[in-house]
Design an enzyme around this catalytic site. Structure first.
Site, PDB file in Angstrom:
ATOM      1  N   LEU A  27      17.770  18.453  32.671  1.00 28.40           N
ATOM      2  CA  LEU A  27      18.960  19.296  32.499  1.00 28.40           C
ATOM      3  C   LEU A  27      20.044  18.961  33.513  1.00 28.40           C
ATOM      4  O   LEU A  27      21.183  19.390  33.363  1.00 28.40           O
ATOM      5  CB  LEU A  27      18.591  20.781  32.707  1.00 28.40           C
ATOM      6  CG  LEU A  27      17.422  21.362  31.909  1.00 28.40           C
ATOM      7  CD1 LEU A  27      17.079  22.750  32.447  1.00 28.40           C
ATOM      8  CD2 LEU A  27      17.795  21.447  30.428  1.00 28.40           C
ATOM      9  N   SER A  31      28.037  20.379  33.755  1.00 29.18           N
ATOM     10  CA  SER A  31      27.879  21.045  32.460  1.00 29.18           C
ATOM     11  C   SER A  31      29.186  21.192  31.696  1.00 29.18           C
ATOM     12  O   SER A  31      29.262  21.941  30.722  1.00 29.18           O
ATOM     13  CB  SER A  31      27.218  22.406  32.651  1.00 29.18           C
ATOM     14  OG  SER A  31      28.064  23.213  33.436  1.00 29.18           O
ATOM     15  N   SER A  72      24.236  17.582  24.037  1.00 30.50           N
ATOM     16  CA  SER A  72      25.189  18.665  23.760  1.00 30.50           C
ATOM     17  C   SER A  72      25.903  18.394  22.450  1.00 30.50           C
ATOM     18  O   SER A  72      26.060  17.224  22.036  1.00 30.50           O
ATOM     19  CB  SER A  72      26.213  18.740  24.896  1.00 30.50           C
ATOM     20  OG  SER A  72      27.305  19.557  24.516  1.00 30.50           O
ATOM     21  N   HIS A 104      28.833  18.359  22.232  1.00 26.31           N
ATOM     22  CA  HIS A 104      30.042  17.599  22.575  1.00 26.31           C
ATOM     23  C   HIS A 104      29.844  16.082  22.468  1.00 26.31           C
ATOM     24  O   HIS A 104      30.813  15.335  22.550  1.00 26.31           O
ATOM     25  CB  HIS A 104      30.547  18.030  23.946  1.00 26.31           C
ATOM     26  CG  HIS A 104      30.888  19.488  23.966  1.00 26.31           C
ATOM     27  ND1 HIS A 104      31.948  19.997  23.241  1.00 26.31           N
ATOM     28  CD2 HIS A 104      30.255  20.551  24.527  1.00 26.31           C
ATOM     29  CE1 HIS A 104      31.972  21.323  23.393  1.00 26.31           C
ATOM     30  NE2 HIS A 104      30.959  21.675  24.157  1.00 26.31           N
ATOM     31  N   TYR A 120      32.573  14.168  29.303  1.00 26.85           N
ATOM     32  CA  TYR A 120      31.292  14.876  29.291  1.00 26.85           C
ATOM     33  C   TYR A 120      30.513  14.518  28.020  1.00 26.85           C
ATOM     34  O   TYR A 120      29.315  14.203  28.064  1.00 26.85           O
ATOM     35  CB  TYR A 120      31.562  16.382  29.367  1.00 26.85           C
ATOM     36  CG  TYR A 120      30.370  17.276  29.135  1.00 26.85           C
ATOM     37  CD1 TYR A 120      29.366  17.396  30.086  1.00 26.85           C
ATOM     38  CD2 TYR A 120      30.257  18.030  27.958  1.00 26.85           C
ATOM     39  CE1 TYR A 120      28.279  18.231  29.871  1.00 26.85           C
ATOM     40  CE2 TYR A 120      29.188  18.870  27.744  1.00 26.85           C
ATOM     41  CZ  TYR A 120      28.199  18.966  28.694  1.00 26.85           C
ATOM     42  OH  TYR A 120      27.119  19.790  28.482  1.00 26.85           O
ATOM     43  N   LYS A 175      26.933  12.400  27.218  1.00 28.15           N
ATOM     44  CA  LYS A 175      25.828  12.863  26.362  1.00 28.15           C
ATOM     45  C   LYS A 175      25.489  11.800  25.306  1.00 28.15           C
ATOM     46  O   LYS A 175      24.325  11.641  24.932  1.00 28.15           O
ATOM     47  CB  LYS A 175      26.183  14.200  25.698  1.00 28.15           C
ATOM     48  CG  LYS A 175      26.338  15.359  26.669  1.00 28.15           C
ATOM     49  CD  LYS A 175      25.078  15.614  27.485  1.00 28.15           C
ATOM     50  CE  LYS A 175      25.182  16.855  28.352  1.00 28.15           C
ATOM     51  NZ  LYS A 175      23.996  17.041  29.236  1.00 28.15           N
ATOM     52  N   ARG A 214      33.597  31.652  18.350  1.00 28.85           N
ATOM     53  CA  ARG A 214      32.864  30.408  18.053  1.00 28.85           C
ATOM     54  C   ARG A 214      31.361  30.564  18.265  1.00 28.85           C
ATOM     55  O   ARG A 214      30.553  29.968  17.560  1.00 28.85           O
ATOM     56  CB  ARG A 214      33.413  29.275  18.919  1.00 28.85           C
ATOM     57  CG  ARG A 214      32.644  27.960  18.813  1.00 28.85           C
ATOM     58  CD  ARG A 214      33.331  26.854  19.604  1.00 28.85           C
ATOM     59  NE  ARG A 214      32.579  25.604  19.581  1.00 28.85           N
ATOM     60  CZ  ARG A 214      31.711  25.231  20.521  1.00 28.85           C
ATOM     61  NH1 ARG A 214      31.470  26.017  21.571  1.00 28.85           N
ATOM     62  NH2 ARG A 214      31.073  24.085  20.414  1.00 28.85           N
TER      63      ARG A 214
HETATM   64  C1  15L Z   1      28.153  22.556  26.548  1.00 29.76           C
HETATM   65  O1  15L Z   1      27.596  21.480  26.432  1.00 29.76           O
HETATM   66  C2  15L Z   1      28.505  23.098  27.880  1.00 29.76           C
HETATM   67  O2  15L Z   1      27.571  22.748  28.888  1.00 29.76           O
HETATM   68  C3  15L Z   1      28.712  24.590  27.875  1.00 29.76           C
HETATM   69  O3  15L Z   1      29.381  24.949  29.059  1.00 29.76           O
HETATM   70  C4  15L Z   1      29.484  25.072  26.647  1.00 29.76           C
HETATM   71  O4  15L Z   1      30.792  24.580  26.684  1.00 29.76           O
HETATM   72  C5  15L Z   1      28.790  24.584  25.401  1.00 29.76           C
HETATM   73  O5  15L Z   1      28.595  23.187  25.420  1.00 29.76           O
HETATM   74  C6  15L Z   1      29.538  24.970  24.108  1.00 29.76           C
HETATM   75  O6  15L Z   1      29.902  24.093  23.329  1.00 29.76           O
HETATM   76  O7  15L Z   1      29.739  26.167  23.909  1.00 29.76           O
END
Ligand code: 15L
Length: 279
Positions: free
Chosen positions: A69, A73, A109, A111, A137, A141, A175
């Site tokens: 982890l 973040s 994630s 993202h 970020y 990932k 969301r």
């Molecule tokens: C993530 O990957 C982040 O770590 C977290 O802070 C949020 O932004 C989350 O995604 C999200 O998409 O809600």
């Protein structure tokens, strides 16, 4: 009990796992760059930077599996992201291989595929959401998933990547009605990723059983994940506060939500970090 190394154990998700995994038979060895103040009975603790290969290899030795982890973040300037999130993942996988650990669960994630649009109908499968990062970020990932794929193919390790949505105590934005991963379901998902028989390399979405989910949970359920929570119980209050979500708003029309908006542009983030204006 089997020993499980958790990197980034002091963080939000790490703290949830430290609460829930012991009763599922895992003895947690915590690694974090900061000391954990409120320790739990039975835990082991290692204070080390996740990019310190020697320290991570020592911490991994004797563990049955690793949950990775550690890292930043959210969006940050490239040097910080590439160091903590990419170098860190490299060190964890290399350490696992050196220590003979065969199962690694990686915190990816949504993202990683943040610019992927919402499908016109139905739910989005992981296979239909290839890398399309929304931020540096997200790029890290994508690199995490690619490193996991390499180690699975090259060394026959089981590597499960969890494309986590919004892991939080409760939904606080519209969301989240579609992206929430509750604390209890976080524990269930990670436990399933740790115990599924021979998953090989797999990427799965990490969300609860939300009524408004548009990320398909078939692949996660195939690991044995049985989500219990649904963000819909918070819908009335959130809709009263903010109105119904507008499906044409990028926040609701793209996987990564607000991370795809101009405020998350890397230059803007770097300028803010340097205390200046976005050019
Ligand atoms: C993530 O990957 C982040 O770590 C977290 O802070 C949020 O932004 C989350 O995604 C999200 O998409 O809600």
């Amino acid at each position: 009990m089997s020993t499980l190394l958790v990197t980034g154990a002091a963080g939000r998700i790490g703290t949830v796992l430290r609460g829930g995994l012991p009763e599922r038979g895992w003895a947690v060895r915590c690694l974090d760059v900061v000391p954990i103040v409120e320790t739990r009975p039975g835990e082991e603790h290692v204070v080390a930077d996740v990019t310190d290969l020697a320290a991570v290899t020592d911490a991994t030795t004797g563990a049955a599996a690793v949950v990775h982890l550690a890292g930043l973040s959210g969006e940050a300037p490239w040097p910080a992201i590439s160091h903590a999130n990419i170098e860190g993942t490299y060190a964890v996988l290399k350490a696992a291989r050196r220590a003979g650990v065969r199962r690694v669960v990686l915190a990816s994630s949504n993202h990683a595929s943040g610019f992927t649009p919402r499908p016109a109908g139905g739910q989005l499968r992981e296979a239909d959401a290839p890398p399309r990062p929304d931020t540096y970020y997200g790029v890290a990932k994508v690199a995490l998933e690619a490193l996991g794929s390499l180690y699975a193919d090259r060394y026959g390790m089981d590597v499960v990547c969890l494309r986590i949505g919004t892991a939080s105590a409760e939904p606080t934005a519209l969301r989240h009605l579609s992206t929430w991963l509750s604390p209890a379901d976080t524990v269930s998902l990670v436990d399933a990723a740790l115990t599924a028989p021979s998953p090989g390399f797999v990427v799965v979405w990490g969300v609860s059983a939300n009524t408004r989910n548009w990320w398909d949970l078939t692949a996660a359920r195939a690991l044995g994940y049985e989500p219990q929570d649904d963000a819909e119980v918070y819908a009335e209050a959130l809709v009263e506060a903010y109105g119904e979500p507008d499906p044409t708003d990028p926040v609701h029309a793209r996987v990564g939500g607000e991370f795809t908006l101009p405020g998350y542009d890397a230059e803007a983030v770097e300028a803010r970090a340097a205390g200046g204006e976005h050019p």
